[in-house]
Design an enzyme around this catalytic site. Sequence first.
Site, short mmCIF file in Angstrom:
data_model
loop_
_atom_site.label_atom_id
_atom_site.label_comp_id
_atom_site.label_asym_id
_atom_site.label_seq_id
_atom_site.Cartn_x
_atom_site.Cartn_y
_atom_site.Cartn_z
N GLU A 104 1.06 -1.27 -0.39
CA GLU A 104 -0.49 -0.20 0.09
C GLU A 104 0.81 1.55 0.00
O GLU A 104 1.54 0.99 0.51
CB GLU A 104 -0.82 -0.32 1.25
CG GLU A 104 -2.16 1.28 1.26
CD GLU A 104 -2.14 1.10 2.57
OE1 GLU A 104 -3.16 0.64 2.73
OE2 GLU A 104 -2.29 1.93 3.65
N ASP B 291 -11.49 7.57 9.06
CA ASP B 291 -11.97 7.88 10.81
C ASP B 291 -12.02 9.09 10.74
O ASP B 291 -12.37 10.30 9.70
CB ASP B 291 -10.10 8.08 10.79
CG ASP B 291 -9.01 6.47 11.28
OD1 ASP B 291 -10.21 5.82 11.64
OD2 ASP B 291 -8.08 6.35 10.50
N LYS C 91 -20.28 -6.26 6.39
CA LYS C 91 -19.84 -6.04 4.93
C LYS C 91 -19.80 -7.19 3.90
O LYS C 91 -19.77 -6.79 2.51
CB LYS C 91 -18.33 -5.29 5.06
CG LYS C 91 -18.71 -3.99 6.45
CD LYS C 91 -17.43 -3.51 6.45
CE LYS C 91 -15.99 -4.06 7.38
NZ LYS C 91 -15.42 -2.97 7.57
P1 FAD Z 1 -16.44 0.41 9.06
O1 FAD Z 1 -16.57 -1.00 9.28
O2 FAD Z 1 -17.93 0.81 8.83
O3 FAD Z 1 -16.63 0.01 10.76
C1 FAD Z 1 -16.22 0.67 11.59
C2 FAD Z 1 -16.10 1.12 13.74
O4 FAD Z 1 -18.33 0.70 13.55
C3 FAD Z 1 -16.65 -0.90 13.86
O5 FAD Z 1 -16.39 -0.67 15.61
C4 FAD Z 1 -17.53 -1.05 13.65
O6 FAD Z 1 -17.28 -2.26 14.48
C5 FAD Z 1 -19.10 -0.69 13.38
N1 FAD Z 1 -19.91 -0.40 13.05
C6 FAD Z 1 -20.43 -1.10 12.04
N2 FAD Z 1 -21.50 -1.25 11.38
C7 FAD Z 1 -21.99 -0.41 12.19
C8 FAD Z 1 -23.47 -0.56 12.63
N3 FAD Z 1 -24.13 -0.70 11.64
N4 FAD Z 1 -24.08 0.14 13.61
C9 FAD Z 1 -22.88 0.14 14.24
N5 FAD Z 1 -21.86 0.12 14.25
C10 FAD Z 1 -21.39 -0.16 13.69
N6 FAD Z 1 -8.55 5.46 6.67
C11 FAD Z 1 -8.14 6.13 5.85
O7 FAD Z 1 -8.87 7.32 6.03
N7 FAD Z 1 -8.07 6.18 4.51
C12 FAD Z 1 -7.77 5.14 3.88
O8 FAD Z 1 -6.78 4.84 2.33
C13 FAD Z 1 -7.65 3.72 4.93
N8 FAD Z 1 -7.43 2.58 4.52
C14 FAD Z 1 -7.06 1.76 5.17
C15 FAD Z 1 -6.52 0.16 4.60
C16 FAD Z 1 -7.30 -1.00 5.83
C17 FAD Z 1 -6.56 -2.16 4.71
C18 FAD Z 1 -7.61 -0.80 7.25
C19 FAD Z 1 -7.35 -2.08 7.68
C20 FAD Z 1 -7.73 0.43 7.73
C21 FAD Z 1 -7.78 1.63 6.58
N9 FAD Z 1 -7.98 3.04 6.86
C22 FAD Z 1 -8.24 3.51 6.28
C23 FAD Z 1 -8.57 3.22 8.59
C24 FAD Z 1 -9.75 3.15 8.06
O9 FAD Z 1 -10.82 4.28 7.90
C25 FAD Z 1 -10.10 2.93 9.99
O10 FAD Z 1 -9.84 2.01 10.62
C26 FAD Z 1 -12.13 3.62 9.85
O11 FAD Z 1 -12.06 4.10 11.89
C27 FAD Z 1 -12.62 1.91 10.19
O12 FAD Z 1 -13.29 1.75 8.69
P2 FAD Z 1 -14.68 0.04 8.22
O13 FAD Z 1 -14.61 0.49 7.13
O14 FAD Z 1 -13.83 -0.61 8.67
O15 FAD Z 1 -15.19 0.61 9.09
#
Ligand code: FAD
Length: 317
Positions: free
Chosen positions: A19, A126, A199
């Site tokens: 990445e 985030d 998801k």
């Molecule tokens: P989600 O899957 O939406 O989850 C977020 C939180 O909400 C979790 O605690 C989950 O348990 C909870 N949740 C999910 N659905 C629900 C619901 N319906 N009701 C209540 N709670 C719920 N960040 C960036 O800004 N740019 C990037 O390019 C980037 N790349 C990444 C690549 C990887 C491989 C990883 C692991 C992370 C990356 N991140 C990036 C960080 C990521 O955006 C953060 O970790 C963010 O806080 C969560 O994203 P997510 O897609 O996992 O969120």
Amino acid sequence: MKVTEHIKQAKGKTLFSFEIIPPQKGQNIQELYNSIDPLIEFDPPFIDVTTSREEYVYIEKQGLLDRKITRMRPGTVGICASIKHKYNVDAIPHVLCGGFTKEETEYLLVDCHYLGLDNVMALRGDAMKHEKYFSPTKNGHAFASELVTQIHNLNQGKYLHEIIDSPYKADFCIGVAGYPEKHMESPSLEADLRRLKEKVDAGADYVVTQMFFDNAKYFNFVEKARAIGITVPIIPGIKPIAIKRHLQILPQVFKIDLPESLVVEVEKCNNNQQVRQIGIEWAIQQSKELISRGVPVVHFYSMGKSDNIKAIASTVF
Ligand code: FAD
């Protein structure tokens, strides 16, 4: 080609991927190429390009501070297109909920489709720097599962608004994030895994994990994911420690644990050159074990530096 097709084609051989982060506004893309060039010999089938959240900047105007929104590292989709065409490697843009309306996301996905990008990584993003918690953008998505649904709909030819009646369907392979030590906001690993399942049920084709330094956490995560019916590939994400300050920064920012033996080794180092070497050796051991257990891909967080990733890849790939 789709990530899932690359994995299928590899027939059990572990692939190498990494990445990168777009350069700051105003810098030259050549710097990015300079960090990718040394890693191309390891044949990455795909390279991920991150997207950064927007930030507020304050501009002084006649004694008053004017708040403006800006992006320090724009250009993810353009960078993906240039990587794809320069290296003939699949480039994967990270698509965020935060900072984008659903319409803006649709335009971005349409651009990806035109540019021949076959994969997208769907993420919530985030909180912005000044926020304590993530708050959804007006008319944007609150969770990554909603974004996955939007992309999946586009794959069925369903645009946001019925007035667009297009015969063309997208065909994105969708990646999502997984957290072997649970996401920082989740009450438990089990609860977070149920969210991950949502998801996948919404259309995600593969998972890439947050960095971890203890492989047992990854194996436990995969076992629990399989037990609740998540069958898609789960790609481990590895980050080599590179500076002493990572001992504080990584647990603070990513809410992950570092194994005591790694902490002790890093603490013994007199300079960051030594820390870098410890990080390389640790990542080599992690990668070797992951490969011996048949993971589909080892995905490295390069953070714009490739010398340590090259040292690891030369030993294990
Ligand atoms: P989600 O899957 O939406 O989850 C977020 C939180 O909400 C979790 O605690 C989950 O348990 C909870 N949740 C999910 N659905 C629900 C619901 N319906 N009701 C209540 N709670 C719920 N960040 C960036 O800004 N740019 C990037 O390019 C980037 N790349 C990444 C690549 C990887 C491989 C990883 C692991 C992370 C990356 N991140 C990036 C960080 C990521 O955006 C953060 O970790 C963010 O806080 C969560 O994203 P997510 O897609 O996992 O969120």
